[in-house]
Scaffold this motif. Structure first.
Motif, short mmCIF file in Angstrom:
data_model
loop_
_atom_site.label_atom_id
_atom_site.label_comp_id
_atom_site.label_asym_id
_atom_site.label_seq_id
_atom_site.Cartn_x
_atom_site.Cartn_y
_atom_site.Cartn_z
N ASP A 5 7.11 -4.85 -3.73
CA ASP A 5 5.77 -5.09 -4.20
C ASP A 5 5.76 -6.51 -4.96
N ASP B 143 4.38 4.50 -8.35
CA ASP B 143 2.54 4.07 -8.37
C ASP B 143 2.06 5.00 -9.00
N ARG C 72 1.87 -1.57 -12.25
CA ARG C 72 3.43 -2.31 -11.73
C ARG C 72 4.05 -2.91 -13.15
N GLN D 208 4.70 1.95 1.49
CA GLN D 208 5.82 2.42 0.27
C GLN D 208 6.51 3.82 0.71
N ALA D 209 5.49 4.89 1.12
CA ALA D 209 6.12 6.14 1.62
C ALA D 209 7.04 5.78 2.86
N HIS E 156 11.15 -0.25 -4.09
CA HIS E 156 9.73 -0.17 -4.41
C HIS E 156 9.44 -1.34 -5.08
N HIS F 126 7.59 0.17 -12.69
CA HIS F 126 8.37 -0.73 -11.60
C HIS F 126 9.19 -1.55 -12.33
N THR G 106 6.76 6.74 -3.58
CA THR G 106 5.31 6.81 -4.04
C THR G 106 5.41 6.84 -5.44
N ASP H 258 0.92 -1.25 0.00
CA ASP H 258 -0.06 0.07 0.03
C ASP H 258 1.01 1.27 0.05
N SER H 259 0.15 2.45 -0.41
CA SER H 259 0.97 3.71 -0.52
C SER H 259 1.68 4.11 0.82
#
Length: 343
Positions: free
Chosen positions: A103, A38, A56, A6-7, A99, A60, A35, A2-3
């Motif tokens: 994922d 994304d 993604r 990742q942040a 990141h 990504h 972020t 989730d964001s």
């Protein structure tokens, strides 16, 4: 992931590498970089399946993010030359590359090597897992209130990384646990996916694609020596063959590695990604074609409305995770009485 996660990962990495020099601003820069990949969600690729399977993708890809980190580091060095270019490069490369790597541990699928090869989905951690995220957030809060002391963010990174390693180990333990039961059913060599149930790595879901059925198993580390319960769902391989005649059907098969449920009803052919969510609450179902009796007519794919999730589902998951309930029936998302199985 989730964001928020990742942040938090980006902020923690920036704080660890450049926090002593940049202070609290390192956290903001790291969160923004964390972020950045994304942002591909704002791109409309034209159809529901395209949007689903292109996410993604290029944003990504290690082949894209690695050279991009050099350009961003150059821009940041000009903006804030207080850090050397090499330090800025370390910050940007670490954040941008971790990141998609993080994922890839989830079930959705991450195209790490776009435009080559299929998506990678290790499936060892749920897309939202507080036990991974909370150590990162704790380290960030300590950094904010105690000043540029990198020990807190480093500790958060170590703990979250150890937890990620535990998730892979737990996945293998669960896979070994269900092997005897699958062998009894003749499914020991069938395609299998082992992933955690939402928000934890204690309770796990095993999905096995048999020839004419799909088998689901829910088992956890607090189950003791109880035998696993197999729950069967109908599967029609012929519908997969029909969908394979459609370009977007083939695209979904490629993206999900075949973990799809097809239905041909009400004049349309639909495909559901059974990897994501849980039976009865799968969030991604696509309409691929209509059928008015004269054969399939391909359509630009659309996504059906996401099914509502009952508020009591969290309580059901908690009871099953802690072992107070012996069986969770996925078809109905209910807990049968003790000693009873799923109908």
């Amino acid at each position: 992931m989730d964001s928020i996660t990742q942040a938090a990962l980006g902020a923690s990495l920036a704080g660890a590498v450049a926090g002593k020099t940049l202070g609290r601003s390192a956290l903001l820069i790291g969160a923004a970089l964390g972020t950045l990949p994304d942002l591909d969600v704002v791109i409309d690729y034209g159809t529901a399946v395209a949007n689903f399977t292109q996410h993604r993708g290029f944003s990504h890809s290690l082949f894209i993010l690695f050279p991009l980190s050099f350009l961003i580091a150059c821009a940041l060095n000009r903006w804030r030359p207080v850090l050397s270019y090499r330090r800025w490069l370390a910050v940007t490369a670490l954040i941008l590359l971790t990141h998609p790597l993080l994922d890839a541990f989830t079930t959705y699928g991450t195209q790490l090597f776009w435009p080559f090869g299929p998506p990678i989905a290790i499936s060892s951690i749920f897309i939202i897992d507080p036990l991974y995220t909370l150590p990162l957030l704790a380290g960030i809060l300590a950094f904010l209130f105690r000043g540029p002391d990198t020990r807190a963010v480093m500790a958060g990174l170590v703990l979250s990384t150890l937890y990620l390693g535990w998730s892979v180990t737990a996945q293998q333990i669960i896979s070994d646990r269900v092997q005897p039961a699958l062998a009894q059913e003749g499914l020991q060599d069938a395609p299998r996916m082992v992933q955690p149930m939402p928000f934890n790595t204690v309770l796990w879901r095993v999905t096995v694609m048999g020839e004419g059925r799909r088998v689901e198993i829910v088992t956890g580390f607090l189950d003791g020596d109880r035998p696993v319960t197999l729950e069967s769902f109908p599967r029609d391989p012929q519908l997969a063959e029909v969908a394979a005649t459609l370009a977007e059907g083939r695209r979904l098969e490629w993206f999900t590695n075949g973990f799809l449920h097809y239905e041909r009803a009400n004049g349309r052919l639909t495909a559901t990604d059974i990897r994501l969510g849980i039976p009865g609450a799968h969030p991604f179902t696509f309409v691929l074609a209509t059928d008015n009796g004269d054969g399939l007519k391909p359509l630009p794919s659309s996504r059906t409305e996401r099914p509502a999730v009952a508020g009591e589902l969290l309580g059901v998951l908690w009871n099953r995770m802690t072992g107070s309930a012996e069986v969770l029936c996925l078809a109905s998302l209910t807990l049968p009485p003790p000693g009873e199985g799923c109908t």
